[in-house]
Design a protein around this motif. Sequence first.
Motif, PDB file in Angstrom:
ATOM      1  N   GLN A 124       0.753  -1.155  -0.024  1.00 46.80           N
ATOM      2  CA  GLN A 124       0.137   0.274  -0.083  1.00 46.80           C
ATOM      3  C   GLN A 124       0.996   1.286  -0.084  1.00 46.80           C
ATOM      4  O   GLN A 124       0.489   2.434  -0.600  1.00 46.80           O
ATOM      5  N   THR A 140      -7.826  -1.546  -1.793  1.00 42.77           N
ATOM      6  CA  THR A 140      -7.970  -1.435  -0.154  1.00 42.77           C
ATOM      7  C   THR A 140      -7.771   0.094   0.113  1.00 42.77           C
ATOM      8  O   THR A 140      -8.660   0.514   0.931  1.00 42.77           O
ATOM      9  N   LEU A 141      -6.824   0.803  -0.468  1.00 45.54           N
ATOM     10  CA  LEU A 141      -6.770   2.119  -0.163  1.00 45.54           C
ATOM     11  C   LEU A 141      -8.075   3.186  -0.611  1.00 45.54           C
ATOM     12  O   LEU A 141      -8.281   3.931   0.173  1.00 45.54           O
ATOM     13  N   LYS A 187     -10.856   1.698  -0.912  1.00 46.56           N
ATOM     14  CA  LYS A 187     -12.161   1.062  -0.178  1.00 46.56           C
ATOM     15  C   LYS A 187     -12.072   1.988   1.290  1.00 46.56           C
ATOM     16  O   LYS A 187     -13.180   2.346   1.847  1.00 46.56           O
ATOM     17  N   ASN A 188     -10.785   2.040   1.723  1.00 49.16           N
ATOM     18  CA  ASN A 188     -10.759   2.774   3.139  1.00 49.16           C
ATOM     19  C   ASN A 188     -10.679   4.361   3.124  1.00 49.16           C
ATOM     20  O   ASN A 188     -10.476   4.811   4.210  1.00 49.16           O
TER      21      ASN A 188
END
Length: 837
Positions: free
Chosen positions: A227, A269-270, A272-273
């Motif tokens: 990430q 993921t980044l 989504k977060n």
Amino acid sequence: MQTELNTTGSTEVITYFVDVILPVPIPKLFTYRVPLAMNDLIQVGARVIVQFGSKKVLTAVVAHIHKNPPTNYKAKYLLELLDEVPMVTPQQIEMFQWMAGYYMCYIGEVLNVALPSGLKISSQSKIQLNPNVDLVHADLSHNEQRLIEALQEAQSLSYTEASEVLGVRNIYQLIKSLVAKEIVLVFEEIRERYQPKKLKKIRLCKEYIEKQTLDTLSKSLEKKPKQQDVLLNYLRHVPVYKDWMLNEGGLAKSAFTKNETLSNSALKTLTKNGIFEEFEIIVSRFDEYIPDPNVKIELSERQQEVSGEIMLNFEEKDVVLLHGVTGSGKTEIYIDLIQKVFESGSQVLFLLPEIALTTQIVSRLKRIFGNQMGVYHSKFSDNERVEVWQGVVSGRFNFVVGVRSAVFLPFDNLGLIIVDEEHESSYKQYDPAPRYHARDMTLVIARQQHCKVLLGSATPSTESFYNAKMGRYGLVQLKERYGSARLPDIQLVDLTAERKKMKKRSIRFSSTLVQAIKERLHVQEQVILFQNRRGYSPYMSCRACAHIPKCENCAVSLTYHMYSNELRCHYCGHIEAPPRKCPACGSMEIATVGYGTEKIEDELKVMFTQARVQRMDLDTTRAKNSYQQIIQDFENQQIEILVGTQMLSKGLDFDNVSLVGIFDADRIINFPDFRSHERAFQIMTQVSGRAGRKDKPGLVLIQTADTQQDVLHKIIAGDYEGMYRKEIEDRQYFKYPPFTRLIKLTTKHIDKGASARAAQMLADKLTTKLGRDRVLGPEAPLVEKIRNKYLKTILIKLEREKIDLKAVKHFIQEQREEVLLSKEFKKLQIVIDVDPI
């Protein structure tokens, strides 16, 4: 305006109506009622969605806005307004009406051809379950049950989707059965074809663009290296530390997904977060071109004089003909004139006859004009053509290079139209209607917009040169090549003598041509070979009984294509496998007869095994960028011998070509058409012009069985005016253009007798008023049957003076309609071609 004051001083609601042009072959405009919500928005030239008939949904264009309801039918309401800014100009609507009248077709047919498909709404039939149906007691087949289950899951399906779900090709009977049982409903889903191109981008969410929060974020990702790599990649390309405003533009998502060192799942993921956010922007489908300041056009002294002469002629004439020999540098003169028009703030349209030409010229013009220039031709996708159309409306493109369909673009401030290679037959539209000639339409547009037209050619059409000689057009001539380049040496190769010497009945490659190719390859120069027939062989024939395979739909022999190993009809596209034995007598002696570009290419590869040979014809240039690739490879000398059809004669410019060979000259000269000698001169002169550039003298070898033909010697001498004098003398004697106007009528029917009877009836009706001298035929054309329909043609010759052309055309239309209304000819078509070529 929705309201206006009446005589008592109070306001009242106004009902507006619009007459619209529908893209269908009907003689009149239809009137629709404007919903009150559209009263302040509706404009002439805007696209609207209308219901036409009980089922059809069409895109129409508003031609008039008024307050008068139709008297013979109840006006339906417009369904939707598509444009806040009209996509069609008033000048275009006026042009559509003129074109429909002159070319004897319907205005809807003009609109259908004029608008890119992407600007027309399409309706697609879809099916859905009837919400009121009782499925429990329904009597269903296995496939019907499967389709209903699919509909329960998908809500609705198109016919194509339903077919794919069931793996059944013919879905219509199944849907018809379910409709009859009232289990499914059929409806039309309306969708706009044009889709803007969107670019997916990534940027940091706003709360992370401050230095402090960004540092905290970076530290928190130290134990998540994948990430962190994604974050660092973003910061390398978008340095928000230096300027936080850079974050607004973000970074293309492809900068992450196409980077093999980065993890796509880490990016997800980044996102989504809530650290990154994904967004889209609309981008152009065309590459950005910035003009190259180092590219400057420097005209020779003679070119400067010619440019000045053209401008001087424009002071008195709206149309000027530039007659410049091949290689004389006409393109540089065009560029000089375009720059002058740009300085005045006007628009420019530059027409070319073929897509093949656009490849070379566009790359040159882009370096000079950059993004001000648009390109418009049929190899572009619907979406690309719509972008150019919208670019003209918005003012993004003030200069467009295009083929014949570019005359329909929505210009409203044209200063100059250039028609390069104005003699080319490619400017004529054959099917469907309107059967217009783009060169002639530029004269109509010029009158509308008060702009100038420059016609350019090394071999002008007889009609244009006649107009120039008669003083209707200005005439400027450029008789020498640019710089140190010399015109090629043109020689005739006597095939009759070669056959006797080699004791062969037929010969394709003369010994003179073969030797010349060897010499050019030895010194690493390039060769162009011209054969005006594609395919491997014109036809196959049985040596035992002389049977020739013919198209089942057309009265022509099938052309053999060796590369795909098939027999193909070049009229309807019918394809079949070559016979292993004669279907007539059973003999195994099936042979190919004659030769096309494919056979020449094949034989060259055998004769010159080390040479790189490429073919350029309709079969090798079907893909979007195939022209460009072949031309680029030839320019880069990755191809040594280029074999092709008329595409090779279209003004292409190659520095290293020193030899041109022309096959089958006799067939071009002796084609049964009153323009055959003019066309032979044009084609052979133009293709000869590809030989010899800069300091390299060129050689042209024309293979012929009759070296005494007058037109060949005029080609050798470059005597265009001699050819013109002979042509104009013959045309005047036999009453052909430019001394007359021609209108060709063609009857088409699946029954040969019906087509002949209809043609005779029509000819008799026309003769009653026009006389036998003006009405020729009916006759069978060279190809009597196309796509299972038998053809007969009638040619009408009308003198240019002292005749009411509009009244004559109206009379022809009336007689045509009378024949079509006859019960005997229900399936008859009568095609009208004004100014056929």
